[in-house]
Design a protein around this motif. Sequence first.
Motif, PDB file in Angstrom:
ATOM      1  N   HIS A 270      44.794  44.318  38.153  1.00 28.36           N
ATOM      2  CA  HIS A 270      44.099  45.247  39.053  1.00 28.36           C
ATOM      3  C   HIS A 270      45.025  46.379  39.479  1.00 28.36           C
ATOM      4  O   HIS A 270      44.575  47.522  39.649  1.00 28.36           O
ATOM      5  N   PHE A 271      46.297  46.089  39.668  1.00 27.08           N
ATOM      6  CA  PHE A 271      47.258  47.148  40.020  1.00 27.08           C
ATOM      7  C   PHE A 271      47.299  48.207  38.928  1.00 27.08           C
ATOM      8  O   PHE A 271      47.354  49.408  39.217  1.00 27.08           O
ATOM      9  N   ASN A 272      47.275  47.774  37.690  1.00 25.69           N
ATOM     10  CA  ASN A 272      47.361  48.707  36.557  1.00 25.69           C
ATOM     11  C   ASN A 272      46.017  49.318  36.183  1.00 25.69           C
ATOM     12  O   ASN A 272      45.970  50.361  35.533  1.00 25.69           O
ATOM     13  N   ASP A 273      44.928  48.673  36.579  1.00 21.31           N
ATOM     14  CA  ASP A 273      43.578  49.174  36.290  1.00 21.31           C
ATOM     15  C   ASP A 273      42.664  48.687  37.400  1.00 21.31           C
ATOM     16  O   ASP A 273      42.277  47.523  37.437  1.00 21.31           O
ATOM     17  N   THR A 274      42.333  49.566  38.332  1.00 21.19           N
ATOM     18  CA  THR A 274      41.586  49.162  39.522  1.00 21.19           C
ATOM     19  C   THR A 274      40.147  48.752  39.221  1.00 21.19           C
ATOM     20  O   THR A 274      39.446  48.272  40.118  1.00 21.19           O
ATOM     21  N   THR A 275      39.698  48.931  37.975  1.00 15.53           N
ATOM     22  CA  THR A 275      38.371  48.423  37.604  1.00 15.53           C
ATOM     23  C   THR A 275      38.460  46.970  37.146  1.00 15.53           C
ATOM     24  O   THR A 275      37.423  46.335  36.912  1.00 15.53           O
ATOM     25  N   SER A 276      39.668  46.449  37.007  1.00 10.31           N
ATOM     26  CA  SER A 276      39.860  45.068  36.559  1.00 10.31           C
ATOM     27  C   SER A 276      39.402  44.098  37.644  1.00 10.31           C
ATOM     28  O   SER A 276      39.688  44.281  38.828  1.00 10.31           O
TER      29      SER A 276
ATOM     30  N   VAL B 273      48.146  44.465  49.957  1.00 15.51           N
ATOM     31  CA  VAL B 273      48.571  45.643  49.222  1.00 15.51           C
ATOM     32  C   VAL B 273      49.556  45.202  48.137  1.00 15.51           C
ATOM     33  O   VAL B 273      50.466  44.410  48.402  1.00 15.51           O
ATOM     34  N   ILE B 274      49.359  45.713  46.915  1.00 18.93           N
ATOM     35  CA  ILE B 274      50.247  45.428  45.790  1.00 18.93           C
ATOM     36  C   ILE B 274      51.105  46.671  45.564  1.00 18.93           C
ATOM     37  O   ILE B 274      50.582  47.789  45.480  1.00 18.93           O
ATOM     38  N   LEU B 275      52.422  46.479  45.450  1.00 19.78           N
ATOM     39  CA  LEU B 275      53.333  47.612  45.307  1.00 19.78           C
ATOM     40  C   LEU B 275      54.243  47.423  44.104  1.00 19.78           C
ATOM     41  O   LEU B 275      54.638  46.306  43.772  1.00 19.78           O
ATOM     42  N   LYS B 276      54.580  48.557  43.490  1.00 25.10           N
ATOM     43  CA  LYS B 276      55.583  48.591  42.434  1.00 25.10           C
ATOM     44  C   LYS B 276      56.078  50.028  42.310  1.00 25.10           C
ATOM     45  O   LYS B 276      55.277  50.960  42.194  1.00 25.10           O
ATOM     46  N   ASN B 277      57.393  50.207  42.360  1.00 23.20           N
ATOM     47  CA  ASN B 277      57.997  51.540  42.226  1.00 23.20           C
ATOM     48  C   ASN B 277      57.360  52.556  43.168  1.00 23.20           C
ATOM     49  O   ASN B 277      57.018  53.680  42.786  1.00 23.20           O
ATOM     50  N   LYS B 278      57.149  52.129  44.409  1.00 22.38           N
ATOM     51  CA  LYS B 278      56.603  52.969  45.485  1.00 22.38           C
ATOM     52  C   LYS B 278      55.138  53.361  45.280  1.00 22.38           C
ATOM     53  O   LYS B 278      54.604  54.168  46.037  1.00 22.38           O
ATOM     54  N   LYS B 279      54.498  52.787  44.269  1.00 20.36           N
ATOM     55  CA  LYS B 279      53.057  52.944  44.108  1.00 20.36           C
ATOM     56  C   LYS B 279      52.374  51.768  44.807  1.00 20.36           C
ATOM     57  O   LYS B 279      52.833  50.622  44.697  1.00 20.36           O
ATOM     58  N   ALA B 280      51.301  52.042  45.539  1.00 20.09           N
ATOM     59  CA  ALA B 280      50.599  51.001  46.291  1.00 20.09           C
ATOM     60  C   ALA B 280      49.120  50.984  45.914  1.00 20.09           C
ATOM     61  O   ALA B 280      48.484  52.044  45.810  1.00 20.09           O
ATOM     62  N   VAL B 281      48.577  49.787  45.713  1.00 21.84           N
ATOM     63  CA  VAL B 281      47.162  49.598  45.387  1.00 21.84           C
ATOM     64  C   VAL B 281      46.619  48.475  46.267  1.00 21.84           C
ATOM     65  O   VAL B 281      47.232  47.412  46.363  1.00 21.84           O
ATOM     66  N   LYS B 282      45.484  48.723  46.910  1.00 18.16           N
ATOM     67  CA  LYS B 282      44.852  47.685  47.720  1.00 18.16           C
ATOM     68  C   LYS B 282      44.191  46.663  46.791  1.00 18.16           C
ATOM     69  O   LYS B 282      43.494  47.019  45.846  1.00 18.16           O
ATOM     70  N   ALA B 283      44.398  45.382  47.089  1.00 16.25           N
ATOM     71  CA  ALA B 283      43.722  44.328  46.341  1.00 16.25           C
ATOM     72  C   ALA B 283      42.264  44.282  46.756  1.00 16.25           C
ATOM     73  O   ALA B 283      41.931  44.524  47.921  1.00 16.25           O
ATOM     74  N   PRO B 284      41.345  43.968  45.831  1.00 17.86           N
ATOM     75  CA  PRO B 284      39.930  43.907  46.200  1.00 17.86           C
ATOM     76  C   PRO B 284      39.649  42.726  47.125  1.00 17.86           C
ATOM     77  O   PRO B 284      40.368  41.719  47.109  1.00 17.86           O
ATOM     78  N   MET B 285      38.615  42.861  47.924  1.00 17.12           N
ATOM     79  CA  MET B 285      38.226  41.812  48.860  1.00 17.12           C
ATOM     80  C   MET B 285      37.497  40.677  48.143  1.00 17.12           C
ATOM     81  O   MET B 285      36.889  40.870  47.087  1.00 17.12           O
TER      82      MET B 285
ATOM     83  N   VAL C 187      39.035  40.860  40.034  1.00 19.59           N
ATOM     84  CA  VAL C 187      39.827  39.817  40.685  1.00 19.59           C
ATOM     85  C   VAL C 187      38.874  38.916  41.461  1.00 19.59           C
ATOM     86  O   VAL C 187      38.129  39.385  42.324  1.00 19.59           O
ATOM     87  N   GLY C 188      38.887  37.630  41.139  1.00 13.61           N
ATOM     88  CA  GLY C 188      38.052  36.667  41.851  1.00 13.61           C
ATOM     89  C   GLY C 188      38.913  35.689  42.621  1.00 13.61           C
ATOM     90  O   GLY C 188      40.087  35.472  42.295  1.00 13.61           O
ATOM     91  N   TYR C 189      38.340  35.104  43.662  1.00  9.20           N
ATOM     92  CA  TYR C 189      39.091  34.230  44.541  1.00  9.20           C
ATOM     93  C   TYR C 189      38.385  32.885  44.687  1.00  9.20           C
ATOM     94  O   TYR C 189      37.148  32.814  44.714  1.00  9.20           O
ATOM     95  N   GLN C 190      39.175  31.856  44.798  1.00  9.15           N
ATOM     96  CA  GLN C 190      38.675  30.521  45.116  1.00  9.15           C
ATOM     97  C   GLN C 190      38.952  30.271  46.595  1.00  9.15           C
ATOM     98  O   GLN C 190      40.069  30.490  47.074  1.00  9.15           O
ATOM     99  N   PHE C 191      37.943  29.814  47.330  1.00  7.97           N
ATOM    100  CA  PHE C 191      38.052  29.675  48.781  1.00  7.97           C
ATOM    101  C   PHE C 191      38.066  28.202  49.186  1.00  7.97           C
ATOM    102  O   PHE C 191      37.301  27.389  48.665  1.00  7.97           O
ATOM    103  N   PHE C 192      38.953  27.865  50.125  1.00  7.13           N
ATOM    104  CA  PHE C 192      39.010  26.532  50.715  1.00  7.13           C
ATOM    105  C   PHE C 192      38.901  26.675  52.226  1.00  7.13           C
ATOM    106  O   PHE C 192      39.687  27.404  52.838  1.00  7.13           O
ATOM    107  N   GLY C 193      37.925  25.985  52.800  1.00 11.38           N
ATOM    108  CA  GLY C 193      37.719  26.086  54.243  1.00 11.38           C
ATOM    109  C   GLY C 193      37.278  24.774  54.844  1.00 11.38           C
ATOM    110  O   GLY C 193      37.724  23.699  54.442  1.00 11.38           O
ATOM    111  N   LYS C 194      36.357  24.866  55.791  1.00 18.66           N
ATOM    112  CA  LYS C 194      35.940  23.688  56.539  1.00 18.66           C
ATOM    113  C   LYS C 194      35.302  22.619  55.658  1.00 18.66           C
ATOM    114  O   LYS C 194      35.522  21.424  55.857  1.00 18.66           O
ATOM    115  N   LYS C 195      34.535  23.023  54.664  1.00 15.38           N
ATOM    116  CA  LYS C 195      33.873  22.030  53.825  1.00 15.38           C
ATOM    117  C   LYS C 195      34.839  21.324  52.882  1.00 15.38           C
ATOM    118  O   LYS C 195      34.463  20.360  52.216  1.00 15.38           O
TER     119      LYS C 195
END
Length: 332
Positions: free
Chosen positions: A159-165, A108-120, A167-175
Amino acid sequence: SFGPLPGQTSYINTGNRVFYSVRNMLIELSDEKDSILFTADFDTRDLAMDMVQLKPGYLLLGGTEGIFELDLANKKFELVYKDNNNAFQDIVQYHDYLFAANYKTGLVILKNKKAVKAPMDQLRSLANVHTTYVDSKGYVWFSTDDGILRTKVQALINHFNDTTSYVGYQFFGKKHGMEISELNGGLQRSVAVLRNGNLAYPGINGIITVDRAAVSVEPKKNKLLIDEVTAGDTLVIRQPGAKVFLPKNTRNVKISLLNAGWGIPYKTIEYRLEGHSQFWSTLDYDKQNFIEFQNLNSGEYLLEIRALSVFDRTQLEVQTLAIYIEHPWYQT
């Protein structure tokens, strides 16, 4: 002082005062005797699995009942955010923003008591996030039950300011070298920055270290290369940059790509064939180094291949190939 109590404890030093939380209590540490400063009016083991100072005299608490703001002077307790399944065990402040990790429902991203869930992320690893670390290069690292995720902090702010923005993630795991990738530290700040800049996480079977210097951070502009074009079973001789002319009986076309650094994890490779489809498709270069089209009709086509930043889909590189399949005599 209080003896050991069941529940999760977190600590904070603010205004030359030290507080720790056990169960539904916030306790002030003293040289002589600890004293209960505040007791929540609900029965919970973990009022504050983590705490941060918003400003002098004001704390933000994250725990199993949600995220609360506490005015220390007036002992005023206010709910800021509550999830359906609360397990906020890590809160990190970045300028005016707060990143609260809930190991049951995500970030969850918060600022000034506003909360936005980060995309998965695509693997939904962020649903079981434990700790957050923001480095000096503007990247955010997350430990999860499945491994480690990284993205750009600016992508989360966008994304907090525009939920259509995006967000991509780089993953590190077993491989990427983890024998067991479950990093459920479960405690306040369960990540350490070592002297050499590496990150250290508690894992199921020991300490996991991340060599950040060995991971490519800034995207490199490697030239996109088309290696070969095959029409059916016939290799097509072509000049670089020139249109490819194919005979009228061509139905299947295969374009082989030369590895020019495309497989590195901060890039996403997409392609589309104008004249055949208007939609972009993703190429998993780790599994396949060619693009193939079947049942093509005669006519003009334009193949577009692009490399995008995995974090925010910024276009890094693009390559095009014009293709012409001759019409049969009765269509000329």
